[in-house]
Design a protein around this motif. Structure first.
Motif, PDB file in Angstrom:
ATOM      1  N   LEU A 179       1.720   7.551  -0.184  1.00 57.71           N
ATOM      2  CA  LEU A 179       1.089   8.626  -0.955  1.00 57.71           C
ATOM      3  C   LEU A 179       1.188  10.014  -0.316  1.00 57.71           C
ATOM      4  CD1 LEU A 179      -2.083   6.740  -2.258  1.00 57.71           C
ATOM      5  CD2 LEU A 179      -0.157   7.558  -3.643  1.00 57.71           C
ATOM      6  N   VAL A 210      -5.795   9.997  -2.022  1.00 57.24           N
ATOM      7  CA  VAL A 210      -6.418   9.452  -0.805  1.00 57.24           C
ATOM      8  C   VAL A 210      -5.502   8.393  -0.215  1.00 57.24           C
ATOM      9  CG1 VAL A 210      -8.372   8.145   0.136  1.00 57.24           C
ATOM     10  CG2 VAL A 210      -8.757   9.876  -1.639  1.00 57.24           C
ATOM     11  N   ARG A 211      -5.241   8.517   1.063  1.00 57.27           N
ATOM     12  CA  ARG A 211      -4.498   7.468   1.787  1.00 57.27           C
ATOM     13  C   ARG A 211      -5.113   7.347   3.178  1.00 57.27           C
ATOM     14  NH1 ARG A 211      -2.886   3.604   4.059  1.00 57.27           N
ATOM     15  NH2 ARG A 211      -0.740   2.814   4.107  1.00 57.27           N
ATOM     16  N   ALA A 212      -5.872   6.309   3.349  1.00 59.04           N
ATOM     17  CA  ALA A 212      -6.612   6.149   4.597  1.00 59.04           C
ATOM     18  C   ALA A 212      -6.140   4.912   5.332  1.00 59.04           C
ATOM     19  CB  ALA A 212      -8.106   6.042   4.309  1.00 59.04           C
ATOM     20  N   THR A 268       0.859  -1.184   0.000  1.00 58.90           N
ATOM     21  CA  THR A 268       0.000   0.000   0.000  1.00 58.90           C
ATOM     22  C   THR A 268       0.890   1.228   0.000  1.00 58.90           C
ATOM     23  OG1 THR A 268      -1.700  -1.178   1.254  1.00 58.90           O
ATOM     24  CG2 THR A 268      -1.852   1.221   1.184  1.00 58.90           C
ATOM     25  N   PRO A 269       0.813   2.047  -1.018  1.00 56.54           N
ATOM     26  CA  PRO A 269       1.711   3.207  -1.096  1.00 56.54           C
ATOM     27  C   PRO A 269       1.365   4.249  -0.030  1.00 56.54           C
ATOM     28  CG  PRO A 269       0.084   3.273  -2.862  1.00 56.54           C
ATOM     29  CD  PRO A 269      -0.093   1.957  -2.179  1.00 56.54           C
TER      30      PRO A 269
END
Lengths: 455, 208
Positions: free
Chosen positions: A54, A341-343, A51-52
């Motif tokens: 970001l 978006v990075r959640a 998962t990047p």
């Protein structure tokens, strides 16, 4: 009498023989490719999971983490594969990538701590290559140095703390635009349901410029267009179980078909106003999720890279090479900007960026469990976002108008997700109205909420 | 007899003969009925087994088919017996959601035994649990837990479906699930939002 039956009887016998021959061919063909013939690739398959990051705060320590999955190479229990990888990383603006052999940790993962030298500017770029020791290799993102993953360094966040969510105060829709029972009839929407499987309804919808609602009724292999008080159906090719739909600026309706069990070859098809096929592109990734209308054509959020692939310009489908070369870590929107978006369960990070510049960035936190970001659409220099807030037995969606000064309009809606849709295609925003795909045992509906003003 | 009369008599006979054979044989389902002819009953017990090993095994079934009530696949990266009628056991390829989970978790058919058992892909076995059984934590190897406590290769189960966490926390904070989803879907990995869906509960295979 004998003469009268001679030819029909001969015909019946001939037809019967032909049928037996066809059946034999069918059975033999199945047995050849059936369970008795294991045709596993001797090298198995490898999957790279990552998962990047970001969006990284200035000064924040950041690690790039990878997990490798190796399928068995045959029926016998597989010896673990022995993957090795190299990370290629550079600060944004640097000409060359630094090659870093990735060390495997005791837990089997690969991790790289991004040094401060790469976190001091506007961001860093990277891609990774892995070999699994069995002859398989993979580059993620597939474009490598030509279209690397990247992270933006954020020096200023606007933090929105949602506190502890109080369940049970949801807003009712302002209008119901579509309401259909389950079924295959002219006014119905298809439901793929049963024991020991997902309960799948319409995968997604979009709203055209003229306000018409276009629903992907993939179970019935058709598009349903609702406008001017009537519904029109357009038969479409759809092979998979689920997909997504987006209406382009020129009115072209794009459909993402995940390909389903016949090879999982994802395809995006474009349809004109009369339902005719006008464009097509095979997705240059094993898995596509969200399909959105970009300023130049449709884009798809893809895995394993989580990059957005441009699948067409206008109605012209892109080749795999074009998609890979044009992949972007953020979703392209109007004005040369991207929504990023990075959640995580701890916080949802959202940003509007333009090239290397972060225009605005938000951190959304809550004492209640944060789920997925359902929607993130630009709104001037702000973003309209929807996040899931959940407890073990409850869940609601919180609609957030994120602006330069923090949280503006905000309200909560019920998920109404009795039937599964594409996971991030339950909402659309157009012209100050929020649309939601909802479902219940009675059927599916599209409802609308007018935006603006605190509630 | 004229050619016309021969044709009028002969062709309907051909059609009738062909239809009769195909109908009697059930040609529509013959492709699936024959798939499981090559399946077997091969397994062996093993201990211990790691989550990574289980995930590798589950990934092997990705690209294969889905069969309601089934549990046998062949690693050829396609559903070899597609388009089965829904909710019918037609002997096609693939597990259903609970059968796939049972095999991927290396569980035993003896519900009181929490030990590990390697099931060959071609082993035709579904296991004793349906999705609702997993959701309830039925059987010695299975327990329920808080959804926020899950890690990869734990599962989310509803009363009618179960999928295992393949990789948690995507950029949009979904979970990538590995699951036998439906006949047209097959078995694959998909990002899903089961974690926050109240109809799903978390379940764990113990003993990793």
């Amino acid at each position: 009498m004998r003469n009268m039956w001679r030819w029909p009887l001969a015909g019946f016998m001939t037809g019967g023989l032909v049928g037996v021959a066809l059946l034999t061919i069918n059975i033999v063909g199945t047995a050849w490719g059936g369970a008795g013939a294991v045709r596993a690739d001797a090298a198995g398959r490898m999957d790279v999971l990552h998962t990047p990051p970001l969006l990284v705060s200035a000064g924040e320590s950041t690690a790039l983490s990878y997990e490798i999955v190796c399928s068995p190479a045959g029926e016998e229990p597989a010896a673990p594969c022995s993957p090795s990888g190299t990370l290629h990383v550079r600060a944004v603006g640097d000409r060359t990538f630094e090659d870093v052999p990735l060390a495997r940790l005791a837990d089997g993962r690969f991790s790289y701590s991004v040094p401060a030298s790469f976190r001091g500017g506007t961001g860093f770029e990277y891609y990774v290559t892995f070999q699994d020791g069995r002859g398989n290799s993979a580059t993620v993102p597939a474009g490598g140095a030509d279209a690397p993953e990247r992270a933006w360094i954020v020096s200023k966040w606007t933090t929105v703390d949602l506190g502890t969510h109080s369940f049970g105060s949801t807003r009712s829709p302002d209008s119901v635009l579509v309401s259909s029972a389950w079924g295959a009839g002219p006014s119905d929407l298809g439901l793929n349901d049963g024991r020991e499987q997902s309960r799948i309804g319409p995968s997604g919808f979009d709203v055209a410029a003229d306000g018409a609602v276009v629903l992907l009724d993939q179970v019935n292999h058709r598009l349903a267009r609702y406008g001017n008080g009537r519904v029109e159906h357009f038969p479409i090719e759809f092979r998979g179980g689920e997909g997504d739909v987006a209406v382009g600026n020129d009115g072209t309706v794009w459909v993402l078909d995940d390909g389903g069990s016949q090879g999982h070859v994802a395809v995006v098809r474009g349809y004109g106003a009369a339902g005719q096929l006008v464009g097509r592109a095979g997705l240059a990734a094993p898995l596509g999720e969200m399909l959105r209308a970009g300023p130049n054509g449709p884009v798809v959020h893809s895995y394993p890279s989580e990059m957005w692939l441009p699948v067409a310009t206008g109605q012209a489908g892109h080749t795999a090479a074009q998609q890979i070369a044009g992949a972007r870590p953020g979703r392209p929107v109007i004005g040369g900007r991207e929504v990023v978006v990075r959640a995580s369960p701890e916080e949802a990070r959202l940003a509007l960026v333009a090239g290397n510049r972060v225009i605005s960035a938000w951190r959304v936190v809550s004492q209640t469990n944060l789920g997925e970001v359902q929607l993130a659409e630009p709104n001037g220099n702000g973003i309209t976002a929807i996040v899931r807030l959940w407890a073990e037995k409850q869940a609601e969606f919180r609609v957030l108008q994120l602006g330069q000064n923090g949280l503006g309009d905000s309200f909560t809606v019920t998920p109404a997700e009795w039937a599964e849709s594409a996971p991030l295609s339950r909402f659309r925003v157009r012209g100050g109205t929020l649309y939601q795909l909802r479902s219940s045992p009675a059927g599916a509906e599209i409802v609308a909420y007018r935006m603006g003003g605190a509630r | 007899m004229s050619k016309k009369r021969i044709v009028i008599g002969f062709l309907p006979g051909v059609v009738a003969g062909l239809a009769a054979v195909l109908l009697m044989s059930g040609v529509a389902s013959s492709r699936t009925l024959t798939f499981q002819a090559g399946c077997n009953g091969t397994w062996f017990d093993a201990n211990p087994v790691s989550r990574d090993t289980a995930r590798d095994y589950a990934y092997g079934a990705v690209y294969e088919g889905y069969q309601w009530g089934g549990g046998c696949w062949n690693y050829d990266n396609i559903d070899s017996a597609p388009n089965d009628p829904p909710q019918q056991y037609t002997g096609g390829e693939g597990g259903d959601c609970s059968g796939f989970t049972f095999k991927s978790w290396w569980e035993k058919s003896e519900t009181g035994d929490a030990g590990f058992r390697y099931h060959y892909a071609l082993q035709l076995v579904h296991g004793p649990y349906d999705a609702n059984g997993f959701k309830n934590g039925d059987g010695a190897p299975n327990i329920t837990l808080a959804k926020s406590s899950t890690v990869y290769m734990d599962a989310f189960a509803s009363t009618s479906h179960i999928g295992m966490i393949y990789y948690a926390n995507t950029a949009y904070n979904e979970d990538r699930m590995v699951e036998a989803k439906c006949e047209s879907c097959g078995t694959f990995t998909w990002p899903r939002t089961y974690r926050g869906d109240p109809s799903y509960s978390a379940v764990r295979r113990t003993g990793w």
